[in-house]
Motif scaffolding. Structure first.
Motif, PDB file in Angstrom:
ATOM      1  N   SER A 249       0.842  -1.185   0.000  1.00 46.94           N
ATOM      2  CA  SER A 249       0.000   0.000   0.000  1.00 46.94           C
ATOM      3  C   SER A 249       0.880   1.240   0.000  1.00 46.94           C
ATOM      4  O   SER A 249       1.968   1.249   0.593  1.00 46.94           O
ATOM      5  CB  SER A 249      -0.918   0.026   1.222  1.00 46.94           C
ATOM      6  OG  SER A 249      -1.552   1.293   1.343  1.00 46.94           O
ATOM      7  N   ILE A 250       0.377   2.273  -0.632  1.00 49.02           N
ATOM      8  CA  ILE A 250       1.077   3.551  -0.605  1.00 49.02           C
ATOM      9  C   ILE A 250       1.152   4.097   0.819  1.00 49.02           C
ATOM     10  O   ILE A 250       1.904   5.028   1.111  1.00 49.02           O
ATOM     11  CB  ILE A 250       0.375   4.545  -1.562  1.00 49.02           C
ATOM     12  CG1 ILE A 250       1.351   5.623  -2.013  1.00 49.02           C
ATOM     13  CG2 ILE A 250      -0.887   5.117  -0.930  1.00 49.02           C
ATOM     14  CD1 ILE A 250       0.888   6.401  -3.231  1.00 49.02           C
ATOM     15  N   ALA A 251       0.407   3.457   1.725  1.00 48.35           N
ATOM     16  CA  ALA A 251       0.427   3.851   3.136  1.00 48.35           C
ATOM     17  C   ALA A 251       1.822   3.758   3.737  1.00 48.35           C
ATOM     18  O   ALA A 251       2.139   4.480   4.688  1.00 48.35           O
ATOM     19  CB  ALA A 251      -0.547   2.989   3.939  1.00 48.35           C
TER      20      ALA A 251
ATOM     21  N   LYS B  19       2.729  -1.824   6.853  1.00 46.24           N
ATOM     22  CA  LYS B  19       3.028  -1.775   5.420  1.00 46.24           C
ATOM     23  C   LYS B  19       4.491  -1.401   5.173  1.00 46.24           C
ATOM     24  O   LYS B  19       5.090  -1.822   4.174  1.00 46.24           O
ATOM     25  CB  LYS B  19       2.096  -0.797   4.707  1.00 46.24           C
ATOM     26  CG  LYS B  19       0.654  -1.270   4.628  1.00 46.24           C
ATOM     27  CD  LYS B  19       0.545  -2.601   3.893  1.00 46.24           C
ATOM     28  CE  LYS B  19      -0.888  -3.072   3.754  1.00 46.24           C
ATOM     29  NZ  LYS B  19      -0.989  -4.386   3.067  1.00 46.24           N
ATOM     30  N   LEU B  20       5.077  -0.634   6.094  1.00 43.77           N
ATOM     31  CA  LEU B  20       6.509  -0.343   5.992  1.00 43.77           C
ATOM     32  C   LEU B  20       7.327  -1.604   6.271  1.00 43.77           C
ATOM     33  O   LEU B  20       8.321  -1.874   5.585  1.00 43.77           O
ATOM     34  CB  LEU B  20       6.895   0.772   6.964  1.00 43.77           C
ATOM     35  CG  LEU B  20       8.362   1.210   6.926  1.00 43.77           C
ATOM     36  CD1 LEU B  20       8.746   1.759   5.552  1.00 43.77           C
ATOM     37  CD2 LEU B  20       8.636   2.247   8.019  1.00 43.77           C
ATOM     38  N   VAL B  21       6.921  -2.382   7.267  1.00 44.55           N
ATOM     39  CA  VAL B  21       7.575  -3.666   7.526  1.00 44.55           C
ATOM     40  C   VAL B  21       7.499  -4.545   6.277  1.00 44.55           C
ATOM     41  O   VAL B  21       8.492  -5.165   5.865  1.00 44.55           O
ATOM     42  CB  VAL B  21       6.931  -4.391   8.725  1.00 44.55           C
ATOM     43  CG1 VAL B  21       7.538  -5.790   8.896  1.00 44.55           C
ATOM     44  CG2 VAL B  21       7.106  -3.587  10.003  1.00 44.55           C
ATOM     45  N   ALA B  22       6.317  -4.602   5.657  1.00 43.64           N
ATOM     46  CA  ALA B  22       6.131  -5.413   4.454  1.00 43.64           C
ATOM     47  C   ALA B  22       7.011  -4.910   3.312  1.00 43.64           C
ATOM     48  O   ALA B  22       7.525  -5.706   2.512  1.00 43.64           O
ATOM     49  CB  ALA B  22       4.660  -5.403   4.044  1.00 43.64           C
ATOM     50  N   TRP B  23       7.183  -3.596   3.226  1.00 44.33           N
ATOM     51  CA  TRP B  23       8.055  -3.020   2.192  1.00 44.33           C
ATOM     52  C   TRP B  23       9.491  -3.480   2.392  1.00 44.33           C
ATOM     53  O   TRP B  23      10.177  -3.896   1.451  1.00 44.33           O
ATOM     54  CB  TRP B  23       7.952  -1.501   2.221  1.00 44.33           C
ATOM     55  CG  TRP B  23       9.020  -0.802   1.429  1.00 44.33           C
ATOM     56  CD1 TRP B  23      10.047  -0.062   1.914  1.00 44.33           C
ATOM     57  CD2 TRP B  23       9.156  -0.778   0.007  1.00 44.33           C
ATOM     58  NE1 TRP B  23      10.826   0.416   0.888  1.00 44.33           N
ATOM     59  CE2 TRP B  23      10.298  -0.013  -0.294  1.00 44.33           C
ATOM     60  CE3 TRP B  23       8.426  -1.335  -1.044  1.00 44.33           C
ATOM     61  CZ2 TRP B  23      10.733   0.221  -1.601  1.00 44.33           C
ATOM     62  CZ3 TRP B  23       8.863  -1.116  -2.356  1.00 44.33           C
ATOM     63  CH2 TRP B  23       9.992  -0.343  -2.620  1.00 44.33           C
ATOM     64  N   PHE B  24       9.966  -3.429   3.633  1.00 43.57           N
ATOM     65  CA  PHE B  24      11.327  -3.857   3.927  1.00 43.57           C
ATOM     66  C   PHE B  24      11.487  -5.357   3.680  1.00 43.57           C
ATOM     67  O   PHE B  24      12.551  -5.811   3.230  1.00 43.57           O
ATOM     68  CB  PHE B  24      11.691  -3.507   5.371  1.00 43.57           C
ATOM     69  CG  PHE B  24      11.959  -2.049   5.612  1.00 43.57           C
ATOM     70  CD1 PHE B  24      12.523  -1.256   4.626  1.00 43.57           C
ATOM     71  CD2 PHE B  24      11.657  -1.468   6.833  1.00 43.57           C
ATOM     72  CE1 PHE B  24      12.789   0.094   4.843  1.00 43.57           C
ATOM     73  CE2 PHE B  24      11.913  -0.116   7.069  1.00 43.57           C
ATOM     74  CZ  PHE B  24      12.486   0.663   6.069  1.00 43.57           C
ATOM     75  N   ALA B  25      10.459  -6.137   3.977  1.00 45.06           N
ATOM     76  CA  ALA B  25      10.508  -7.572   3.716  1.00 45.06           C
ATOM     77  C   ALA B  25      10.654  -7.850   2.226  1.00 45.06           C
ATOM     78  O   ALA B  25      11.453  -8.710   1.807  1.00 45.06           O
ATOM     79  CB  ALA B  25       9.253  -8.252   4.264  1.00 45.06           C
TER      80      ALA B  25
END
Length: 328
Positions: free
Chosen positions: A171-173, A208-214
């Motif tokens: 998400s852009i979130a 969602k930031l955690v998911a981005w880093f993952a």
């Protein structure tokens, strides 16, 4: 970002329908395929030739319902489907899903990993992680790591040198997280798992930031030699059932926004499908509205690289015991 003007424009200018992409003869996995964006994406993959089409769903009943809906919408053959059960709130279920897929699916060309939740209350899973953190970030990361060898093997067998694709619905979130949202005395994972700091909207952004880093960590593992393109995608604000767990008052308040600013599931699924047809320029990047948006203040800050490495190392530490020795 998500200001009203941008949302208004996005709702009236949906992404292009990637009908020119062919998935003929390609094995495609869609998780969260029984409803909303996952179902809409599965319909598109079926219409564009995917075979087999692997549906990752919560139950056999939901899988059979999704199968029939996809057949009705795409007129695809009934024999292209493989239905596998997955519960993203359980690491054991994710691990079993990966094992079952490896046993039942000889090749895997595309993995589209979606199926997220938004919770209004703090809730722990059986693995003792806050539920949105596990369902939206940790479990998809585990599944991505489990699938990577199969995707790599499939790409290595391609007679035309075609890469495989692994795309995570995000998400852009994640671009809304500010440097001030990151606590110096807690890791990002610890912050997301802290019940004393619970705020459901901020939690969604942080997860969602955690998911981005993952996703970035998995992309870093998959070089060109690995031949798997890994990216993240955001379908935008879509009229799905994602808000069903919110209180009635919150759902009512947000319903007007979704009605005016929201896209249809079909329009959102366009981004998911197009993300799995992109080239190496998309590797490790974020795809939305047919483009790669600029990064955020946090991700451009001096401490961003350290935050990424600390978070990705912590994610791997959490997931390591659920991965085979050949993957770790």
């Amino acid at each position: 970002m998500s200001d009203p003007k941008s949302m208004w424009h996005a709702a009236r200018n949906p992404p292009a329908d990637p009908t020119s992409l062919s998935f003929k003869g390609k094995a495609v996995l869609v998780t969260g395929a029984n409803s909303g964006l996952g179902l809409a994406a599965a319909i598109k993959y079926a219409a564009q030739g995917a075979s087999p089409l692997i549906l990752g769903v919560r139950s056999q009943e939901k899988g059979e319902q999704a199968k029939q809906a996809i057949i009705n919408a795409s007129k695809c053959p009934a024999d292209i489907f493989t239905i596998l059960i997955i519960d993203l709130s359980s690491f054991e279920s994710v691990r079993d899903f990966g094992k079952n897929l490896n046993e039942k699916v000889p090749r895997l060309h595309v993995a589209q990993l979606g199926g997220g939740v938004m919770k209004v209350d703090y809730e722990l899973t059986g693995d003792q992680w806050e539920s949105t953190l596990q369902i939206n970030a940790l479990s998809p990361a585990l599944l991505g790591l489990l699938l990577l060898p199969k995707l790599q093997a499939t790409a290595s067998e391609s007679p035309h040198g075609e890469p495989s694709h692994l795309s995570f619905v995000n998400s852009i979130a994640h671009l809304e997280v500010k440097p001030t949202d990151i606590s110096p005395d807690q890791s990002l994972i610890e912050r997301c798992n802290d019940s004393t700091k619970w705020d459901f909207q901020k939690q969604y952004f942080l997860v969602k930031l955690v998911a981005w880093f993952a996703m970035r960590a998995i992309a870093d593992r998959s070089t060109r030699e690995g031949r798997v393109i890994v990216n993240a995608n955001c379908p935008g604000l879509c009229k799905t059932n994602m808000l069903h767990e919110l209180p009635f008052a919150a759902r009512t308040a947000m319903a007007a926004t979704y009605f005016i600013m929201g896209r249809t599931s079909e329009q959102g699924a366009r981004t998911m499908v197009s993300a799995t047809g992109l080239g190496w320029e998309s590797h490790g990047r974020f795809w939305t509205n047919d483009s790669y948006p600029p990064s955020s203040e946090l991700l451009e800050s001096e401490g961003a690289d350290a935050l990424y490495h600390k978070t990705s190392d912590e994610i791997l530490g959490i997931l390591r015991k659920h991965l085979g020795p050949d993957i770790v």
